[in-house]
Design a protein around this motif. Structure first.
Motif, PDB file in Angstrom:
ATOM      1  N   TYR A 311       0.830  -1.201   0.000  1.00  0.00           N
ATOM      2  CA  TYR A 311       0.000   0.000   0.000  1.00  0.00           C
ATOM      3  C   TYR A 311       0.866   1.254   0.000  1.00  0.00           C
ATOM      4  O   TYR A 311       0.610   2.214  -0.743  1.00  0.00           O
ATOM      5  CB  TYR A 311      -0.919  -0.009   1.223  1.00  0.00           C
ATOM      6  CG  TYR A 311      -1.940   1.098   1.220  1.00  0.00           C
ATOM      7  CD1 TYR A 311      -3.155   0.957   0.550  1.00  0.00           C
ATOM      8  CD2 TYR A 311      -1.685   2.301   1.880  1.00  0.00           C
ATOM      9  CE1 TYR A 311      -4.089   1.984   0.545  1.00  0.00           C
ATOM     10  CE2 TYR A 311      -2.606   3.338   1.876  1.00  0.00           C
ATOM     11  CZ  TYR A 311      -3.813   3.170   1.204  1.00  0.00           C
ATOM     12  OH  TYR A 311      -4.738   4.192   1.180  1.00  0.00           O
ATOM     13  N   GLU A 322      -6.176   2.588  -5.176  1.00  0.00           N
ATOM     14  CA  GLU A 322      -7.540   2.238  -4.760  1.00  0.00           C
ATOM     15  C   GLU A 322      -8.144   1.171  -5.651  1.00  0.00           C
ATOM     16  O   GLU A 322      -8.983   0.380  -5.205  1.00  0.00           O
ATOM     17  CB  GLU A 322      -8.427   3.490  -4.737  1.00  0.00           C
ATOM     18  CG  GLU A 322      -8.350   4.281  -3.442  1.00  0.00           C
ATOM     19  CD  GLU A 322      -6.925   4.756  -3.104  1.00  0.00           C
ATOM     20  OE1 GLU A 322      -6.486   4.515  -1.962  1.00  0.00           O
ATOM     21  OE2 GLU A 322      -6.256   5.343  -3.971  1.00  0.00           O
ATOM     22  N   LEU A 326      -8.381  -2.620  -1.269  1.00  0.00           N
ATOM     23  CA  LEU A 326      -9.430  -2.132  -0.376  1.00  0.00           C
ATOM     24  C   LEU A 326      -8.848  -2.012   1.029  1.00  0.00           C
ATOM     25  O   LEU A 326      -8.232  -2.952   1.525  1.00  0.00           O
ATOM     26  CB  LEU A 326     -10.606  -3.101  -0.347  1.00  0.00           C
ATOM     27  CG  LEU A 326     -11.602  -3.060  -1.508  1.00  0.00           C
ATOM     28  CD1 LEU A 326     -12.585  -4.220  -1.384  1.00  0.00           C
ATOM     29  CD2 LEU A 326     -12.337  -1.723  -1.543  1.00  0.00           C
ATOM     30  N   LYS A 327      -9.073  -0.857   1.651  1.00  0.00           N
ATOM     31  CA  LYS A 327      -8.652  -0.657   3.041  1.00  0.00           C
ATOM     32  C   LYS A 327      -9.887  -0.336   3.876  1.00  0.00           C
ATOM     33  O   LYS A 327     -10.941   0.037   3.337  1.00  0.00           O
ATOM     34  CB  LYS A 327      -7.621   0.462   3.137  1.00  0.00           C
ATOM     35  CG  LYS A 327      -8.157   1.846   2.844  1.00  0.00           C
ATOM     36  CD  LYS A 327      -7.065   2.895   2.971  1.00  0.00           C
ATOM     37  CE  LYS A 327      -7.604   4.312   2.792  1.00  0.00           C
ATOM     38  NZ  LYS A 327      -8.284   4.526   1.496  1.00  0.00           N
ATOM     39  N   ASP A 330     -13.166   2.089   2.992  1.00  0.00           N
ATOM     40  CA  ASP A 330     -13.413   2.295   1.565  1.00  0.00           C
ATOM     41  C   ASP A 330     -14.815   1.828   1.201  1.00  0.00           C
ATOM     42  O   ASP A 330     -15.285   0.780   1.659  1.00  0.00           O
ATOM     43  CB  ASP A 330     -12.393   1.530   0.713  1.00  0.00           C
ATOM     44  CG  ASP A 330     -11.030   2.180   0.697  1.00  0.00           C
ATOM     45  OD1 ASP A 330     -10.905   3.319   1.174  1.00  0.00           O
ATOM     46  OD2 ASP A 330     -10.075   1.535   0.203  1.00  0.00           O
ATOM     47  N   LYS A 331     -15.508   2.601   0.341  1.00  0.00           N
ATOM     48  CA  LYS A 331     -16.810   2.204  -0.178  1.00  0.00           C
ATOM     49  C   LYS A 331     -16.606   1.248  -1.356  1.00  0.00           C
ATOM     50  O   LYS A 331     -15.741   1.469  -2.204  1.00  0.00           O
ATOM     51  CB  LYS A 331     -17.604   3.421  -0.636  1.00  0.00           C
ATOM     52  CG  LYS A 331     -17.851   4.449   0.461  1.00  0.00           C
ATOM     53  CD  LYS A 331     -18.743   3.905   1.560  1.00  0.00           C
ATOM     54  CE  LYS A 331     -19.063   4.977   2.602  1.00  0.00           C
ATOM     55  NZ  LYS A 331     -19.912   4.452   3.704  1.00  0.00           N
ATOM     56  N   HIS A 332     -17.393   0.198  -1.394  1.00  0.00           N
ATOM     57  CA  HIS A 332     -17.327  -0.726  -2.516  1.00  0.00           C
ATOM     58  C   HIS A 332     -18.677  -1.398  -2.680  1.00  0.00           C
ATOM     59  O   HIS A 332     -19.488  -1.457  -1.747  1.00  0.00           O
ATOM     60  CB  HIS A 332     -16.228  -1.773  -2.301  1.00  0.00           C
ATOM     61  CG  HIS A 332     -16.508  -2.748  -1.200  1.00  0.00           C
ATOM     62  ND1 HIS A 332     -16.947  -4.033  -1.431  1.00  0.00           N
ATOM     63  CD2 HIS A 332     -16.426  -2.623   0.155  1.00  0.00           C
ATOM     64  CE1 HIS A 332     -17.103  -4.660  -0.278  1.00  0.00           C
ATOM     65  NE2 HIS A 332     -16.792  -3.834   0.695  1.00  0.00           N
ATOM     66  N   GLU A 338     -24.007  -1.136  -1.737  1.00  0.00           N
ATOM     67  CA  GLU A 338     -22.780  -0.450  -1.324  1.00  0.00           C
ATOM     68  C   GLU A 338     -22.433  -0.853   0.107  1.00  0.00           C
ATOM     69  O   GLU A 338     -23.294  -0.880   0.984  1.00  0.00           O
ATOM     70  CB  GLU A 338     -22.941   1.059  -1.407  1.00  0.00           C
ATOM     71  CG  GLU A 338     -21.644   1.809  -1.088  1.00  0.00           C
ATOM     72  CD  GLU A 338     -21.774   3.311  -1.210  1.00  0.00           C
ATOM     73  OE1 GLU A 338     -21.289   3.861  -2.213  1.00  0.00           O
ATOM     74  OE2 GLU A 338     -22.372   3.925  -0.292  1.00  0.00           O
ATOM     75  N   THR A 340     -19.221  -0.561   3.260  1.00  0.00           N
ATOM     76  CA  THR A 340     -17.984   0.059   3.739  1.00  0.00           C
ATOM     77  C   THR A 340     -17.041  -1.070   4.102  1.00  0.00           C
ATOM     78  O   THR A 340     -17.370  -1.905   4.955  1.00  0.00           O
ATOM     79  CB  THR A 340     -18.252   0.946   4.961  1.00  0.00           C
ATOM     80  OG1 THR A 340     -19.164   1.977   4.592  1.00  0.00           O
ATOM     81  CG2 THR A 340     -16.952   1.566   5.463  1.00  0.00           C
ATOM     82  N   TYR A 341     -15.899  -1.101   3.454  1.00  0.00           N
ATOM     83  CA  TYR A 341     -15.020  -2.257   3.626  1.00  0.00           C
ATOM     84  C   TYR A 341     -14.523  -2.377   5.053  1.00  0.00           C
ATOM     85  O   TYR A 341     -14.002  -1.431   5.654  1.00  0.00           O
ATOM     86  CB  TYR A 341     -13.811  -2.200   2.685  1.00  0.00           C
ATOM     87  CG  TYR A 341     -12.853  -3.357   2.945  1.00  0.00           C
ATOM     88  CD1 TYR A 341     -13.189  -4.643   2.559  1.00  0.00           C
ATOM     89  CD2 TYR A 341     -11.670  -3.154   3.650  1.00  0.00           C
ATOM     90  CE1 TYR A 341     -12.350  -5.715   2.850  1.00  0.00           C
ATOM     91  CE2 TYR A 341     -10.822  -4.217   3.934  1.00  0.00           C
ATOM     92  CZ  TYR A 341     -11.177  -5.490   3.534  1.00  0.00           C
ATOM     93  OH  TYR A 341     -10.353  -6.548   3.829  1.00  0.00           O
ATOM     94  N   TYR A 350      -6.383  -5.584   4.847  1.00  0.00           N
ATOM     95  CA  TYR A 350      -6.632  -5.167   3.474  1.00  0.00           C
ATOM     96  C   TYR A 350      -7.212  -6.332   2.673  1.00  0.00           C
ATOM     97  O   TYR A 350      -7.151  -7.495   3.079  1.00  0.00           O
ATOM     98  CB  TYR A 350      -5.327  -4.767   2.782  1.00  0.00           C
ATOM     99  CG  TYR A 350      -4.563  -3.610   3.354  1.00  0.00           C
ATOM    100  CD1 TYR A 350      -4.972  -2.301   3.154  1.00  0.00           C
ATOM    101  CD2 TYR A 350      -3.368  -3.822   4.050  1.00  0.00           C
ATOM    102  CE1 TYR A 350      -4.228  -1.227   3.638  1.00  0.00           C
ATOM    103  CE2 TYR A 350      -2.609  -2.757   4.537  1.00  0.00           C
ATOM    104  CZ  TYR A 350      -3.051  -1.464   4.329  1.00  0.00           C
ATOM    105  OH  TYR A 350      -2.297  -0.410   4.806  1.00  0.00           O
ATOM    106  N   ASN A 353      -8.546  -5.560  -4.484  1.00  0.00           N
ATOM    107  CA  ASN A 353      -9.781  -5.040  -5.077  1.00  0.00           C
ATOM    108  C   ASN A 353      -9.868  -5.302  -6.577  1.00  0.00           C
ATOM    109  O   ASN A 353     -10.938  -5.176  -7.168  1.00  0.00           O
ATOM    110  CB  ASN A 353      -9.852  -3.523  -4.814  1.00  0.00           C
ATOM    111  CG  ASN A 353     -11.200  -2.924  -5.158  1.00  0.00           C
ATOM    112  OD1 ASN A 353     -12.230  -3.566  -5.007  1.00  0.00           O
ATOM    113  ND2 ASN A 353     -11.196  -1.682  -5.612  1.00  0.00           N
TER     114      ASN A 353
END
Length: 504
Positions: A311, A322, A326-327, A330-332, A338, A340-341, A350, A353
């Motif tokens: 990272y 990004e 993913l940390k 993070d939104k995914h 949706e 939040t990771y 982590y 992604n």
């Protein structure tokens, strides 16, 4: 009598083998024996298709082969697993256990089937252009398997056994080649034959995408020469791809990892996958990298998690970070919602992604994600080589000849949202390979080994998102650990003709 196994249905678009329900055992009981099989163009196609059967193996381009890459400083095992830990720690105990031991056998299975095609197809009366392409496929796939075997198991002390069309049916064990260069010489000849026989990608019908093409042969010639330290030829064949290959970088780095772009201009060669059928087909890597148990929604396996070292390797403003990682926070998107990771089980905190796109859609099971979480394939073809790597091969080969490499490096940098640089060095090249190709089959571990950087890198502990140590420093002996151990079962069944790598 020895049986031959062939796929029972023809290839559909992009090698979607998942629609095939079973294989046909061709035996002497009836009209189709091994002795009378290679008679028609249809026989030739079935024989060619048989080369791809091992590609669906869990360990082929899914978990097993990636354990070797997992040795790098970019990732950690994730879930605690004694055998996987032994591999990452270069512990001798690993080579008689699961995960990696089948790599050798599966690749030789492809090689032997490729040799069958090379031996049998020339005598078949069929369309000449199609015959030429089939033979090109066989030369390419055999050479690719040898390349993967050679850089993992061979060095200047011993190569890997050369099973060729001439000795393909010899029942006696074949000893190891004299050294890796003997293997590379054979790979060179085979890839050149393939390049001469294969069409360009855009000359293939869409239903045949996923089969070898001319530019893939050039690309692997370039990479093979890089490993052989033949810088001039590495540059030459990278230039062939760049100048004549009809390949370009996609404008958006994230688009590389979308199934819709499986065969984009950046594609050179990939591990094909499909979600179709009861268990999908092909590489399971996306599901293997997914959060363990997939937050209770899908059976992710939770392996190969990025480190803080990876990272932190990205420059500020690098768009690739990004896309790659993913940390927490993070939104995914996952299964149409949706999120939040966060992770309840990631050792590093982590997750990669890059391969998440198939899981982003609502109701993806059966369309973009395999119905079987125990074989979590997707419709995303995981890149094995792409145009960005060819640019970086060109740059590395140029730098090793004391030439300027700014142009190919800056193409990669600018696509990442970074400013161009002047008088790029090997340090910059190494950084770009790491950040551009993280978590891919380009193989960070092998890069560190061939650059002579592995011992120093692995003498440092690895950290998670909180900064805590998640993997202690390791002892890497370049003389021993520069290659992996030959699977013990291969030594045993050769009655000792095949020898172990020194030190293992």
């Amino acid at each position: 009598m020895k049986k031959l196994k062939y796929i029972t249905c023809l290839l559909s678009a992009g090698l979607l083998f998942g629609s095939c329900q079973k294989q046909l055992d061709i035996s002497p009981e009836g009209a189709r024996s091994e002795g009378n099989f290679w008679q028609t163009g249809e026989d030739a196609l079935l024989g060619v298709n048989s080369m791809y059967i091992p590609f669906d193996g869990e360990e082929f381009y899914g978990r097993g082969f990636m354990w070797f890459i997992n040795a790098s400083d970019d990732m950690v095992t994730g879930r605690i697993n004694t055998n996987a830990d032994n591999i990452k720690n270069f512990n001798r105990a690993y080579y008689s256990s699961s995960y990696t031991v089948d790599q050798w056998d599966m690749r030789y299975a492809v090689i032997r089937r490729a040799n069958d095609v090379i031996n049998k197809v020339p005598a078949i009366s069929m369309d000449a252009a199609l015959k030429k392409r089939y033979l090109g496929e066989a030369h390419f796939l055999g050479a690719l398997m040898y390349f993967q075997l050679t850089y993992n198991y061979a060095d200047n002390r011993a190569g890997v056994p050369l099973i060729t069309p001439e000795n393909n049916n010899d029942p006696n064990p074949t000893p190891r080649a004299a050294n890796a260069n003997a293997n590379y010489d054979y790979i060179e000849a085979e890839l050149k034959k393939a390049a001469n026989m294969l069409p360009y990608l855009d000359q293939l019908a869409a239903a045949d995408y996923g089969r070898p093409h001319k530019v893939a042969a050039w690309g692997y010639l370039s990479k093979m020469y890089l490993y052989k330290k033949d810088w001039a030829n590495a540059e030459k064949y990278a230039d062939s791809v760049i100048t004549f290959g009809k390949r370009e970088l996609l404008n958006n780095y994230a688009d590389v990892f979308k199934a819709a772009n499986n065969y984009s201009t950046e594609y050179i060669w990939s591990a094909v996958g499909t979600a179709k059928g009861p268990a999908g087909w092909g590489s399971i890597l996306p599901g293997v990298m997914l959060e363990n148990k997939g937050w209770g929604i899908y059976n992710g396996w939770g392996y190969y998690q990025p480190t803080k070292e990876l990272y932190d390797a990205f420059e500020a403003g690098d768009k690739r970070r990004e896309v790659t990682i993913l940390k927490p926070g993070d939104k995914h998107m996952f299964f149409g919602a949706e999120r939040t990771y966060s992770s309840v089980n990631s050792l590093s905190g982590y997750q990669f992604n890059k391969y998440m796109e198939p899981f982003t859609y609502a109701n993806p099971v059966g369309t973009s994600v395999s119905p079987n979480g125990d074989h979590p394939t997707t419709n995303l073809n995981v890149p094995l080589m792409r145009f960005a790597e060819v640019l970086l091969i060109k740059a590395e080969a140029a730098l090793m000849q004391n030439k300027n490499a700014d142009d190919p490096i800056n193409k990669v940098r600018r696509r990442a949202g970074l400013l161009g640089i002047t008088n790029a060095t090997m340090a910059e090249l190494k950084k770009q390979r790491r950040c551009e190709l993280a978590g891919e089959w380009a193989d960070r571990h092998r890069d560190l080994v061939r650059w002579g950087d592995a011992q120093a890198a692995y003498a440092q502990p690895l950290h998670g998102v909180t900064g805590s140590v998640i993997w202690p420093a390791r002892t890497f002996d370049p003389v021993v650990n520069g290659v992996w151990a030959v699977p013990q079962k291969e030594i045993d069944r050769s009655n000792g003709v095949i020898k172990q790598n020194a030190g293992w």
